[in-house]
Design a protein around this motif. Structure first.
Motif, PDB file in Angstrom:
ATOM      1  N   MET A   1       0.851  -1.191   0.000  1.00 56.83           N
ATOM      2  CA  MET A   1       0.000   0.000   0.000  1.00 56.83           C
ATOM      3  C   MET A   1       0.890   1.246   0.000  1.00 56.83           C
ATOM      4  O   MET A   1       1.764   1.383   0.855  1.00 56.83           O
ATOM      5  N   PRO A   2       0.721   2.163  -0.949  1.00 56.98           N
ATOM      6  CA  PRO A   2       1.556   3.371  -0.977  1.00 56.98           C
ATOM      7  C   PRO A   2       1.251   4.283   0.208  1.00 56.98           C
ATOM      8  O   PRO A   2       0.207   4.176   0.845  1.00 56.98           O
ATOM      9  N   ASN A   3       2.183   5.181   0.476  1.00 56.91           N
ATOM     10  CA  ASN A   3       2.007   6.117   1.575  1.00 56.91           C
ATOM     11  C   ASN A   3       1.047   7.231   1.184  1.00 56.91           C
ATOM     12  O   ASN A   3       0.943   7.625   0.026  1.00 56.91           O
ATOM     13  N   THR A   4       0.356   7.749   2.167  1.00 56.69           N
ATOM     14  CA  THR A   4      -0.550   8.859   1.937  1.00 56.69           C
ATOM     15  C   THR A   4       0.172  10.192   2.105  1.00 56.69           C
ATOM     16  O   THR A   4       1.128  10.302   2.883  1.00 56.69           O
ATOM     17  N   TRP A   5      -0.270  11.205   1.374  1.00 57.37           N
ATOM     18  CA  TRP A   5       0.274  12.550   1.560  1.00 57.37           C
ATOM     19  C   TRP A   5      -0.418  13.290   2.711  1.00 57.37           C
ATOM     20  O   TRP A   5      -0.015  14.382   3.092  1.00 57.37           O
ATOM     21  N   VAL A   6      -1.470  12.679   3.278  1.00 59.37           N
ATOM     22  CA  VAL A   6      -2.156  13.282   4.422  1.00 59.37           C
ATOM     23  C   VAL A   6      -1.298  13.081   5.667  1.00 59.37           C
ATOM     24  O   VAL A   6      -0.851  11.961   5.933  1.00 59.37           O
ATOM     25  N   PRO A   7      -1.036  14.124   6.452  1.00 59.22           N
ATOM     26  CA  PRO A   7      -0.248  13.932   7.674  1.00 59.22           C
ATOM     27  C   PRO A   7      -0.987  13.032   8.661  1.00 59.22           C
ATOM     28  O   PRO A   7      -2.155  13.253   8.957  1.00 59.22           O
TER      29      PRO A   7
END
Length: 406
Positions: free
Chosen positions: A1-7
Motif C-alpha cells: 500500500m503506498p504512503n498517503t500525503w495526508v499527515p
C-alpha cells in the motif's frame, strides 16, 4: 500500500490501510449529511472529492452509505481503490486536499439506514457464565448452543449512533421473591460489548447465503452496545426470548470499517468439540474469526478488555444460519456478534458477568462501585485490529450516557 500525503499521527488507527466510511454534517451545514472517509485526523468529503477529480461515483454523493452498500462488492472494491489513489497520488493532492475537514469540526451521524437487526449469542464464555449464574449446578450451555448460532430479532428503529443519550427504560419487573410484578424504571441496566456486521448487497427471498457468500454481502464492521434491562428481560424472556428488555436502544459506532481492511485480522475460530452441520462447517473454508482487541470504559475507567478472537461462532456462520431458511437480506441489515467475553474476569463484556449478577460489585478508581448502571454513567467501547505491516486498524468508539427514565 503506498504512503498517503495526508499527515498522520504516529498512533492513528485511521491510516491508508483502513479508510472507514461514515456520514457527517458540519456546523454551517447541519442539514446536509454527506459520506465521509476517515484518514488521520481528517474526514474526506467523499462526494466533493469525487467531483473535484472528475470521478463518476454517484454512490459517494449521497446522504447515507445505503447506495454504496447496495451497489455490491465490485463497486466497494472500485470505490476503495479510487479513494486510496486520491489520498496517495501527489498529483491529486491539489484537487482533493480542500475537501479534507478536521474531524473535530464534523458531527458524525448514523451512517446507514438500518433495515433489520439481529443479535446473536456467540461467545461460549459469555453463554457459560450466564448459565452458571442462572442455572447453578447444571450444564451451563443449552443443548442446542454448539449446534447453531442462537439469536433473536431486535428493533431496527432504535439503532442509534454513538453519543446518543440512552434513556433508562421502564417496564414490568418481578424478582423471584415478589408475589406479583411491578412496573417502573429498570434497576439492572447493563451493557453488552459487541461487534456489528453491516449488510450491503441484498439477496433473493428463498435463497440461502452460504459461508462462501459472506464477503459478497457484508459491507463492513462496526462496534455495537446492545443495552440490556436485565430485570425486564428476566421476567419477559420465557418462553419467546428478549423483547422490551433489549429493544429500547442499540448503539453503533459511526465508522464502518470495510471488510477488505481486515484481511490481516482474520484468524481461525477456537477449536470446536461438536461437528457442525454442513451448512455451518467452515473447517475447509477461509477463516472468518477476527482478532479484534476491545476495551470497555465506564466513566473513563477501563473495566474490561474482551478478546473477539475467542468467539465460538463466526460472522460468516451467523449469516449462513440467518438465511438458511430462505430469509432475504436487504442493504442496511445489521447483525451483531453477541456479547464478547473471554475466559478471564477482566475480559467479560457485560456487567452481569463482571459483577456476577450483582454479587461482586465493581470497584471504580474514584471510590464508587457499581452492580449495574446508574443515571449519568457513560460507557465507551473501543477496538483495534491488526493491519498490514504492523499497523493497527481503528474502529473509533461507541459511547452512550444514561439519562433518567421519562
Amino acid at each position: 500500500m503506498p504512503n498517503t500525503w495526508v499527515p498522520l499521527p504516529t498512533d492513528s488507527g485511521y491510516g491508508i490501510d483502513n479508510l472507514p466510511y461514515g456520514v457527517f454534517t458540519t456546523d454551517h451545514e447541519p442539514d446536509r449529511p454527506r459520506v465521509g472517509v476517515a484518514i488521520g485526523d481528517f474526514v474526506l468529503d467523499a462526494g466533493a472529492a469525487a467531483r473535484a477529480v472528475g470521478a463518476p461515483l454517484d454512490v459517494l454523493d449521497a446522504p447515507s452509505l445505503t447506495a454504496l452498500m447496495a451497489a455490491g462488492r465490485a463497486t466497494w472494491r472500485g470505490v476503495r481503490a479510487s479513494v486510496t489513489t486520491w489520498l496517495t497520488d501527489p498529483s491529486r493532492r491539489a484537487s482533493v486536499e480542500p475537501h479534507l475537514i478536521p474531524r473535530r469540526d464534523v458531527v458524525l451521524r448514523l451512517p446507514f439506514e438500518p433495515a433489520d437487526y439481529v443479535d446473536f449469542y456467540a461467545s461460549e464464555h459469555h453463554a457459560s457464565n450466564l448459565g452458571r449464574i442462572f442455572r447453578p449446578g447444571t450444564e451451563p450451555l443449552s443443548p442446542n448452543w454448539k449446534h447453531l448460532p442462537i439469536g433473536y430479532h431486535g428493533r431496527a428503529g432504535t439503532v442509534v449512533v454513538s453519543h446518543t443519550p440512552i434513556v433508562r427504560p421502564s417496564g414490568q419487573r418481578k424478582a423471584p421473591t415478589d408475589a406479583v410484578p411491578s412496573f417502573g424504571p429498570t434497576r439492572r441496566l447493563d451493557i453488552e460489548a459487541e461487534v456489528g456486521f453491516v449488510v450491503g448487497a441484498g439477496s433473493e427471498l428463498g435463497t440461502p447465503v452460504g459461508l462462501d457468500g459472506f464477503a459478497d454481502h457484508v459491507f463492513g464492521v462496526c462496534l455495537l452496545n446492545d443495552w440490556s434491562a436485565r430485570d425486564i428481560q428476566a421476567w419477559e424472556y420465557v418462553p419467546l426470548g428478549p423483547f422490551l428488555g433489549k429493544s429500547f436502544a442499540t448503539s453503533v459506532s459511526p465508522w464502518i470499517v470495510p471488510l477488505e481492511a481486515l484481511d490481516a485480522a482474520r484468524v481461525a475460530p477456537p477449536a470446536r468439540d461438536v461437528e457442525p452441520l454442513p451448512y455451518l462447517d467452515d473447517r475447509a473454508a477461509e477463516p472468518w474469526g477476527l482478532d479484534l482487541s476491545m476495551e470497555v470504559r465506564l466513566n473513563g475507567h477501563v473495566i474490561s478488555r474482551p478478546p473477539f478472537a475467542s468467539m465460538y461462532w463466526t460472522a460468516a456462520q451467523q449469516l449462513a444460519h440467518m438465511t438458511v431458511n430462505g430469509a432475504s437480506l436487504r442493504p442496511g441489515d445489521l447483525f451483531a456478534s453477541g456479547t464478547v467475553s473471554g475466559p478471564e474476569v477482566g475480559e467479560r463484556g457485560a456487567l452481569i458477568e463482571i459483577t456476577w449478577n450483582g454479587e461482586n460489585p465493581l470497584k471504580l478508581p474514584d471510590g464508587s462501585s457499581r452492580t449495574y448502571l446508574e443515571d449519568g454513567d457513560e460507557v465507551t467501547i473501543t477496538a483495534t485490529a491488526p493491519g498490514p505491516n504492523g499497523t493497527r486498524i481503528g474502529f473509533g468508539e461507541v459511547s452512550g450516557r444514561i439519562v433518567a427514565a421519562r
